[in-house]
Scaffold this motif. Structure first.
Motif, PDB file in Angstrom:
ATOM      1  N   PRO A  73       1.344 -23.501  12.301  1.00 61.52           N
ATOM      2  CA  PRO A  73      -0.059 -23.926  12.404  1.00 61.52           C
ATOM      3  C   PRO A  73      -0.706 -23.489  13.718  1.00 61.52           C
ATOM      4  O   PRO A  73      -0.019 -23.151  14.681  1.00 61.52           O
ATOM      5  CB  PRO A  73       0.013 -25.450  12.300  1.00 61.52           C
ATOM      6  N   ASP A  74      -2.008 -23.535  13.734  1.00 57.04           N
ATOM      7  CA  ASP A  74      -2.815 -23.226  14.920  1.00 57.04           C
ATOM      8  C   ASP A  74      -2.350 -24.083  16.107  1.00 57.04           C
ATOM      9  O   ASP A  74      -2.387 -25.313  16.022  1.00 57.04           O
ATOM     10  CB  ASP A  74      -4.283 -23.532  14.556  1.00 57.04           C
TER      11      ASP A  74
ATOM     12  N   THR B 199       2.729 -29.615   8.581  1.00 59.12           N
ATOM     13  CA  THR B 199       2.174 -28.848   7.462  1.00 59.12           C
ATOM     14  C   THR B 199       3.108 -28.895   6.251  1.00 59.12           C
ATOM     15  O   THR B 199       2.853 -28.256   5.243  1.00 59.12           O
ATOM     16  CB  THR B 199       1.946 -27.369   7.856  1.00 59.12           C
ATOM     17  N   TRP B 200       4.215 -29.643   6.370  1.00 54.86           N
ATOM     18  CA  TRP B 200       5.136 -29.784   5.242  1.00 54.86           C
ATOM     19  C   TRP B 200       4.472 -30.595   4.129  1.00 54.86           C
ATOM     20  O   TRP B 200       3.508 -31.325   4.386  1.00 54.86           O
ATOM     21  CB  TRP B 200       6.421 -30.497   5.695  1.00 54.86           C
ATOM     22  N   PRO B 201       5.030 -30.506   2.894  1.00 53.56           N
ATOM     23  CA  PRO B 201       4.483 -31.343   1.820  1.00 53.56           C
ATOM     24  C   PRO B 201       4.600 -32.829   2.166  1.00 53.56           C
ATOM     25  O   PRO B 201       5.327 -33.218   3.084  1.00 53.56           O
ATOM     26  CB  PRO B 201       5.365 -30.998   0.621  1.00 53.56           C
ATOM     27  N   HIS B 202       3.906 -33.657   1.413  1.00 53.15           N
ATOM     28  CA  HIS B 202       3.766 -35.095   1.684  1.00 53.15           C
ATOM     29  C   HIS B 202       5.133 -35.758   1.915  1.00 53.15           C
ATOM     30  O   HIS B 202       5.980 -35.778   1.021  1.00 53.15           O
ATOM     31  CB  HIS B 202       3.059 -35.749   0.496  1.00 53.15           C
TER      32      HIS B 202
ATOM     33  N   THR C  79      -3.713 -24.713  18.878  1.00 51.01           N
ATOM     34  CA  THR C  79      -4.736 -25.350  19.722  1.00 51.01           C
ATOM     35  C   THR C  79      -5.397 -26.559  19.047  1.00 51.01           C
ATOM     36  O   THR C  79      -5.665 -27.557  19.710  1.00 51.01           O
ATOM     37  CB  THR C  79      -5.846 -24.342  20.111  1.00 51.01           C
ATOM     38  N   THR C  80      -5.600 -26.490  17.728  1.00 51.40           N
ATOM     39  CA  THR C  80      -6.316 -27.567  17.033  1.00 51.40           C
ATOM     40  C   THR C  80      -5.369 -28.323  16.108  1.00 51.40           C
ATOM     41  O   THR C  80      -4.802 -27.729  15.188  1.00 51.40           O
ATOM     42  CB  THR C  80      -7.483 -26.993  16.207  1.00 51.40           C
ATOM     43  N   PRO C  81      -5.181 -29.646  16.329  1.00 53.57           N
ATOM     44  CA  PRO C  81      -4.258 -30.406  15.476  1.00 53.57           C
ATOM     45  C   PRO C  81      -4.770 -30.516  14.040  1.00 53.57           C
ATOM     46  O   PRO C  81      -5.981 -30.685  13.837  1.00 53.57           O
ATOM     47  CB  PRO C  81      -4.189 -31.780  16.145  1.00 53.57           C
ATOM     48  N   PRO C  82      -3.871 -30.445  13.055  1.00 56.07           N
ATOM     49  CA  PRO C  82      -4.274 -30.682  11.666  1.00 56.07           C
ATOM     50  C   PRO C  82      -4.564 -32.174  11.457  1.00 56.07           C
ATOM     51  O   PRO C  82      -4.177 -33.011  12.270  1.00 56.07           O
ATOM     52  CB  PRO C  82      -3.047 -30.250  10.862  1.00 56.07           C
ATOM     53  N   ASP C  83      -5.237 -32.485  10.339  1.00 56.85           N
ATOM     54  CA  ASP C  83      -5.584 -33.888  10.048  1.00 56.85           C
ATOM     55  C   ASP C  83      -4.355 -34.798  10.008  1.00 56.85           C
ATOM     56  O   ASP C  83      -4.441 -35.984  10.307  1.00 56.85           O
ATOM     57  CB  ASP C  83      -6.304 -33.983   8.692  1.00 56.85           C
ATOM     58  N   SER C  84      -3.206 -34.249   9.626  1.00 59.03           N
ATOM     59  CA  SER C  84      -1.995 -35.076   9.488  1.00 59.03           C
ATOM     60  C   SER C  84      -1.442 -35.543  10.832  1.00 59.03           C
ATOM     61  O   SER C  84      -0.649 -36.481  10.890  1.00 59.03           O
ATOM     62  CB  SER C  84      -0.909 -34.283   8.755  1.00 59.03           C
ATOM     63  N   PHE C  85      -1.841 -34.888  11.926  1.00 59.09           N
ATOM     64  CA  PHE C  85      -1.247 -35.186  13.239  1.00 59.09           C
ATOM     65  C   PHE C  85      -1.935 -36.369  13.910  1.00 59.09           C
ATOM     66  O   PHE C  85      -3.149 -36.343  14.153  1.00 59.09           O
ATOM     67  CB  PHE C  85      -1.331 -33.960  14.146  1.00 59.09           C
TER      68      PHE C  85
END
Lengths: 191, 191
Positions: B142-143, B125-128, B145-151
Motif C-alpha cells: 500500500p501507499d 490490505t488483506w481480506p476481512h 504515505t496515506t493510511p487506508p481506511d482499515s488502519f
C-alpha cells in the motif's frame, strides 16, 4: 473422551516452547457485575484426566473468583514466543472450592494441592489478596495434605478456540468451534 | 503533562526486558455487547508525546474495534518474563479511525502509518480478518504515505494500574489509582 482437534496444535506449541518457563503463563479475561473486563496472568497446570479442560489454581479470595461465580464466561489468551503462535480459548469457567461435593472434583483439588511446592502452598495463607498491606505476610508452612479453604481449582471448558500462527507471510489462522452436540469443527479464516 | 507515577516502574520493566522482542506484546481484554469478555495480544507502540496514553495499532475490521465502539472500557495485562513483573492497566480505549477529525490525532495516525514496515502495512490490505479464507491474501504494497481506511490507532488511557513483582518472597504489589481530579495515588497491597 474424544480429544478436541485443537489439542494437537496446542500440545505441539507447549512442547516447542518448553525451554521457556513462562510459556505456561496465559492471560485470562473475565467480566465483573458492572460489565467491565478484567485480565491477569495465570499458570497452566495441565488437563485433568480424560477431559479437554484446562486446569489452573486460584485463591478463593481473589477478585476473579467472585467475578466467575457471577459470570462464568472467560477467554484465555495464550502467546507462545518461540513459535510465535497465539491461542485464544473461550468457554465456561468452573471453580472447584471447598464446597464442591462431587468426589472426583474434590479428589482433583486435593491431589493438586499435594503436588505443589511449600512456597506455592504458603501463598494461600497470606493475608487477603488486594487488601492494603499492613505488615509482614505470614510465612507459616500449611499442611501439605489438606488444602485450606482459600485453595481452589479453576477449570476452563473451551467452546471456541482461535489459533493464529504469526510466523511466515501470510499468517495462518484457524477457528475451532464446538456445536450443541459437543462436536468440534475447524475452519481456516483470514488472519 | 505530569508523568503518572506508574510510568517509571513500567519504563524500567521495558528497559530491563528489552532483549526480548515479545516483551512489547500485551493482552487486551474487552467486552462484547452480549457481556462476554474477549482477549488478544497487541503490540505496544509507545506513548504519544506529552501523554500517559499507551498506543497500539489495529484493523478497523477487527472484532475488538466494534466491541470498543460499543463499550470503551478495557484492561491490558502485560507480563515481563525477565524481571517477572505484571502490569494490569485498566481504562478507556479510544479508536482513531479515518473519521477522526481532530487534527493532532489524524496527524498521529498518519505518522504511525509512515513509521511501519511494508510488511506491517500490507496486513491492512488483506481480506476481512476473521472471515473464512477463500484464497490467497493480497500482497499489494500500500501507499506508504496515506493510511487506508482499515488502519486505526488504539489508545488506552489508564485510570487504574496494578503492578505485581513476582520475584522474591514475599511478592510486592502496588495499586495506582486516578481520582476525579486526574491525580494519581499509590497504595501497597497484598499480592
Amino acid at each position: 473422551m474424544i480429544l478436541a482437534p485443537w489439542r494437537t496444535p496446542l500440545a505441539r506449541a507447549l512442547h516447542r516452547n518448553r525451554s521457556l518457563p513462562h510459556s505456561r503463563y496465559a492471560q485470562l479475561a473475565t467480566v465483573d457485575p458492572q460489565g467491565c473486563p478484567h485480565n491477569r496472568s495465570i499458570v497452566f497446570r495441565g488437563f485433568p484426566a480424560d477431559t479437554n479442560t484446562l486446569e489452573f489454581i486460584t485463591d478463593q479470595r481473589s477478585e476473579k473468583v467472585s467475578q466467575i461465580y457471577q459470570n462464568p464466561w472467560g477467554e484465555l489468551c495464550w502467546y507462545f514466543p518461540h513459535t510465535r503462535e497465539q491461542f485464544r480459548l473461550a468457554g465456561e469457567l468452573q471453580i472447584i472450592d471447598n464446597s464442591s461435593t462431587e468426589s472426583p472434583t474434590q479428589t482433583a483439588r486435593q491431589h493438586r494441592w499435594q503436588s505443589l511446592s511449600d512456597t506455592s502452598r504458603q501463598q494461600f495463607t497470606w493475608p487477603h489478596p488486594g487488601h492494603p498491606r499492613t505488615g509482614d505476610l505470614t510465612t507459616d508452612v500449611p499442611d501439605p495434605t489438606t488444602p485450606p479453604d482459600s485453595f481452589c481449582l479453576l477449570w476452563l471448558h473451551p467452546q471456541r478456540v482461535d489459533h493464529l500462527e504469526l510466523r511466515g507471510t501470510p499468517q495462518n489462522r484457524y477457528c475451532y468451534q464446538q456445536d450443541k452436540n459437543q462436536t468440534w469443527t475447524v475452519q481456516e479464516i483470514n488472519p
